[in-house]
Design a protein around this motif. Structure first.
Motif, PDB file in Angstrom:
ATOM      1  N   ALA A   1       0.827  -1.207   0.000  1.00  0.00           N
ATOM      2  CA  ALA A   1       0.000   0.000   0.000  1.00  0.00           C
ATOM      3  C   ALA A   1       0.865   1.262   0.000  1.00  0.00           C
ATOM      4  O   ALA A   1       0.539   2.248  -0.678  1.00  0.00           O
ATOM      5  N   LEU A   2       1.955   1.251   0.746  1.00  0.00           N
ATOM      6  CA  LEU A   2       2.858   2.411   0.748  1.00  0.00           C
ATOM      7  C   LEU A   2       3.489   2.630  -0.625  1.00  0.00           C
ATOM      8  O   LEU A   2       3.621   3.768  -1.084  1.00  0.00           O
ATOM      9  N   LEU A   3       3.873   1.550  -1.272  1.00  0.00           N
ATOM     10  CA  LEU A   3       4.438   1.693  -2.612  1.00  0.00           C
ATOM     11  C   LEU A   3       3.378   2.152  -3.610  1.00  0.00           C
ATOM     12  O   LEU A   3       3.671   2.948  -4.512  1.00  0.00           O
ATOM     13  N   GLU A   4       2.140   1.659  -3.440  1.00  0.00           N
ATOM     14  CA  GLU A   4       1.052   2.137  -4.291  1.00  0.00           C
ATOM     15  C   GLU A   4       0.856   3.642  -4.128  1.00  0.00           C
ATOM     16  O   GLU A   4       0.674   4.372  -5.106  1.00  0.00           O
ATOM     17  N   MET A   5       0.881   4.104  -2.886  1.00  0.00           N
ATOM     18  CA  MET A   5       0.744   5.537  -2.635  1.00  0.00           C
ATOM     19  C   MET A   5       1.877   6.313  -3.283  1.00  0.00           C
ATOM     20  O   MET A   5       1.655   7.380  -3.887  1.00  0.00           O
ATOM     21  N   SER A   6       3.103   5.796  -3.177  1.00  0.00           N
ATOM     22  CA  SER A   6       4.251   6.461  -3.771  1.00  0.00           C
ATOM     23  C   SER A   6       4.087   6.595  -5.283  1.00  0.00           C
ATOM     24  O   SER A   6       4.397   7.643  -5.871  1.00  0.00           O
ATOM     25  N   VAL A   7       3.587   5.552  -5.912  1.00  0.00           N
ATOM     26  CA  VAL A   7       3.362   5.578  -7.357  1.00  0.00           C
ATOM     27  C   VAL A   7       2.239   6.547  -7.710  1.00  0.00           C
ATOM     28  O   VAL A   7       2.372   7.374  -8.629  1.00  0.00           O
ATOM     29  N   ASN A   8       1.133   6.442  -6.996  1.00  0.00           N
ATOM     30  CA  ASN A   8      -0.022   7.304  -7.295  1.00  0.00           C
ATOM     31  C   ASN A   8       0.329   8.778  -7.123  1.00  0.00           C
ATOM     32  O   ASN A   8      -0.051   9.622  -7.948  1.00  0.00           O
ATOM     33  N   TYR A   9       1.045   9.087  -6.055  1.00  0.00           N
ATOM     34  CA  TYR A   9       1.450  10.476  -5.821  1.00  0.00           C
ATOM     35  C   TYR A   9       2.362  10.963  -6.939  1.00  0.00           C
ATOM     36  O   TYR A   9       2.215  12.093  -7.434  1.00  0.00           O
ATOM     37  N   SER A  10       3.289  10.123  -7.342  1.00  0.00           N
ATOM     38  CA  SER A  10       4.253  10.520  -8.368  1.00  0.00           C
ATOM     39  C   SER A  10       3.583  10.726  -9.715  1.00  0.00           C
ATOM     40  O   SER A  10       3.878  11.693 -10.431  1.00  0.00           O
ATOM     41  N   LEU A  11       2.676   9.839 -10.065  1.00  0.00           N
ATOM     42  CA  LEU A  11       1.970   9.979 -11.340  1.00  0.00           C
ATOM     43  C   LEU A  11       1.102  11.236 -11.364  1.00  0.00           C
ATOM     44  O   LEU A  11       0.934  11.869 -12.410  1.00  0.00           O
ATOM     45  N   LYS A  12       0.604  11.614 -10.213  1.00  0.00           N
ATOM     46  CA  LYS A  12      -0.263  12.785 -10.126  1.00  0.00           C
ATOM     47  C   LYS A  12       0.528  14.091 -10.105  1.00  0.00           C
ATOM     48  O   LYS A  12       0.101  15.092 -10.701  1.00  0.00           O
ATOM     49  N   ASN A  13       1.688  14.091  -9.451  1.00  0.00           N
ATOM     50  CA  ASN A  13       2.386  15.346  -9.183  1.00  0.00           C
ATOM     51  C   ASN A  13       3.618  15.594 -10.036  1.00  0.00           C
ATOM     52  O   ASN A  13       4.078  16.737 -10.125  1.00  0.00           O
ATOM     53  N   GLN A  14       4.171  14.569 -10.634  1.00  0.00           N
ATOM     54  CA  GLN A  14       5.338  14.777 -11.485  1.00  0.00           C
ATOM     55  C   GLN A  14       4.912  15.176 -12.891  1.00  0.00           C
ATOM     56  O   GLN A  14       3.818  14.837 -13.348  1.00  0.00           O
ATOM     57  N   LYS A  15       5.786  15.887 -13.576  1.00  0.00           N
ATOM     58  CA  LYS A  15       5.543  16.178 -14.979  1.00  0.00           C
ATOM     59  C   LYS A  15       5.585  14.872 -15.768  1.00  0.00           C
ATOM     60  O   LYS A  15       6.326  13.947 -15.418  1.00  0.00           O
ATOM     61  N   PRO A  16       4.792  14.746 -16.824  1.00  0.00           N
ATOM     62  CA  PRO A  16       4.828  13.530 -17.646  1.00  0.00           C
ATOM     63  C   PRO A  16       6.247  13.206 -18.096  1.00  0.00           C
ATOM     64  O   PRO A  16       7.003  14.093 -18.489  1.00  0.00           O
ATOM     65  N   SER A  17       6.623  11.946 -17.989  1.00  0.00           N
ATOM     66  CA  SER A  17       7.975  11.544 -18.349  1.00  0.00           C
ATOM     67  C   SER A  17       7.992  10.094 -18.790  1.00  0.00           C
ATOM     68  O   SER A  17       6.976   9.389 -18.737  1.00  0.00           O
ATOM     69  N   ALA A  18       9.179   9.634 -19.181  1.00  0.00           N
ATOM     70  CA  ALA A  18       9.355   8.237 -19.590  1.00  0.00           C
ATOM     71  C   ALA A  18       9.128   7.282 -18.422  1.00  0.00           C
ATOM     72  O   ALA A  18       8.887   6.091 -18.626  1.00  0.00           O
ATOM     73  N   ASN A  19       9.206   7.803 -17.197  1.00  0.00           N
ATOM     74  CA  ASN A  19       8.992   6.963 -16.019  1.00  0.00           C
ATOM     75  C   ASN A  19       7.542   6.524 -15.870  1.00  0.00           C
ATOM     76  O   ASN A  19       7.252   5.547 -15.186  1.00  0.00           O
ATOM     77  N   ASP A  20       6.622   7.266 -16.480  1.00  0.00           N
ATOM     78  CA  ASP A  20       5.205   7.002 -16.273  1.00  0.00           C
ATOM     79  C   ASP A  20       4.807   5.592 -16.690  1.00  0.00           C
ATOM     80  O   ASP A  20       3.986   4.942 -16.032  1.00  0.00           O
ATOM     81  N   GLU A  21       5.388   5.098 -17.774  1.00  0.00           N
ATOM     82  CA  GLU A  21       5.042   3.767 -18.261  1.00  0.00           C
ATOM     83  C   GLU A  21       5.443   2.697 -17.247  1.00  0.00           C
ATOM     84  O   GLU A  21       4.676   1.767 -16.973  1.00  0.00           O
ATOM     85  N   VAL A  22       6.640   2.845 -16.697  1.00  0.00           N
ATOM     86  CA  VAL A  22       7.116   1.893 -15.689  1.00  0.00           C
ATOM     87  C   VAL A  22       6.261   1.989 -14.432  1.00  0.00           C
ATOM     88  O   VAL A  22       5.839   0.963 -13.869  1.00  0.00           O
ATOM     89  N   LEU A  23       6.001   3.206 -13.971  1.00  0.00           N
ATOM     90  CA  LEU A  23       5.197   3.383 -12.762  1.00  0.00           C
ATOM     91  C   LEU A  23       3.798   2.827 -12.937  1.00  0.00           C
ATOM     92  O   LEU A  23       3.245   2.200 -12.020  1.00  0.00           O
ATOM     93  N   THR A  24       3.210   3.028 -14.089  1.00  0.00           N
ATOM     94  CA  THR A  24       1.860   2.514 -14.344  1.00  0.00           C
ATOM     95  C   THR A  24       1.843   0.993 -14.341  1.00  0.00           C
ATOM     96  O   THR A  24       0.922   0.374 -13.792  1.00  0.00           O
ATOM     97  N   ALA A  25       2.868   0.385 -14.927  1.00  0.00           N
ATOM     98  CA  ALA A  25       2.954  -1.077 -14.936  1.00  0.00           C
ATOM     99  C   ALA A  25       3.121  -1.620 -13.526  1.00  0.00           C
ATOM    100  O   ALA A  25       2.476  -2.612 -13.143  1.00  0.00           O
TER     101      ALA A  25
END
Length: 214
Positions: free
Chosen positions: A36-60
């Motif tokens: 759950a903590l890692l899910e939160m870390s991913v969700n926060y990052s996808l919401k607050n970071q500028k779109p990047s190449a990392n998004d595909e990895v984070l979404t997966a």
């Protein structure tokens, strides 16, 4: 069952002299909190970071963590059921040779289940740790502490799961099974320790986390 209890209710059940739940269910709960903590870390990052190449990895990895979230929730109760089954088998009568034999068969079946279920918990927790390593450099810097807290919780879940497996080994009469279980315990513990050390070395090597170095 136990996975549907509130935090306070689960803690009260755990603190009582009535089992289950025990260490195996707690290990699964630690793994669930880690996921759950890692899910939160991913969700926060996808919401607050500028779109990047990392998004595909984070979404997966978000999808993988959602699967592990469900799996570890189920393992809280699966471990409790395995422990309950072991206690029930131990309570069977031994008044006749036939009853004694029936009890022994039931005990061996229950011991195997009680040893194998927490190994599943350890494997799931290890996968959480592996995801943590993969996404560490990709999440927003503001959630790095949360991610590493999740990694620590997953590591604790692995150790707890392996302890719950190990306690049953001496009662299992199938030597080949015991040998296989010991091999899995060694591999899981070694992988978990290496992952934890690697992640901590990377995080603690920079500000502000270097204060945590021993």
């Amino acid at each position: 069952m136990f996975s549907s209890l509130s935090i306070n209710e689960f803690a009260a059940k755990l603190a009582s002299d009535d089992v289950p739940p025990g260490g195996g269910s707690t290990a699964a709960l630690q793994g669930l909190m880690a996921a759950a903590l890692l899910e939160m870390s991913v969700n926060y990052s996808l919401k607050n970071q500028k779109p990047s190449a990392n998004d595909e990895v984070l979404t997966a990895k978000k999808a993988d963590l959602a699967r592990l979230h469900i799996e570890l929730t189920l393992l809280i109760d699966r471990d409790a059921l395995a422990l309950r089954g072991l206690l029930a088998a131990a309570g069977l009568p031994e008044s006749t040779p036939e009853a004694k034999q029936a009890r022994e068969v039931a005990m061996q079946k229950a011991l195997r289940q009680a040893a194998e279920v927490p190994l599943e918990t350890a494997r799931a927790c290890l996968e959480v740790m592996e995801i943590g390593k993969t996404i560490l450099a990709r999440v927003d810097r503001l959630v790095v502490s949360d991610l590493v807290t999740g990694v620590a919780a997953a590591h604790a879940g692995i150790v707890g799961g392996l302890l719950s497996t190990t306690i049953n080994l001496k009662e299992i009469h199938d030597d080949s099974l015991v040998s296989a279980l010991k091999g899995q315990i060694y591999l899981l513990r070694t992988a978990a320790d290496e992952l934890k050390a690697g992640i901590e070395d990377k995080v603690y090597g920079s500000e502000p986390f270097n204060v945590l170095r021993g």
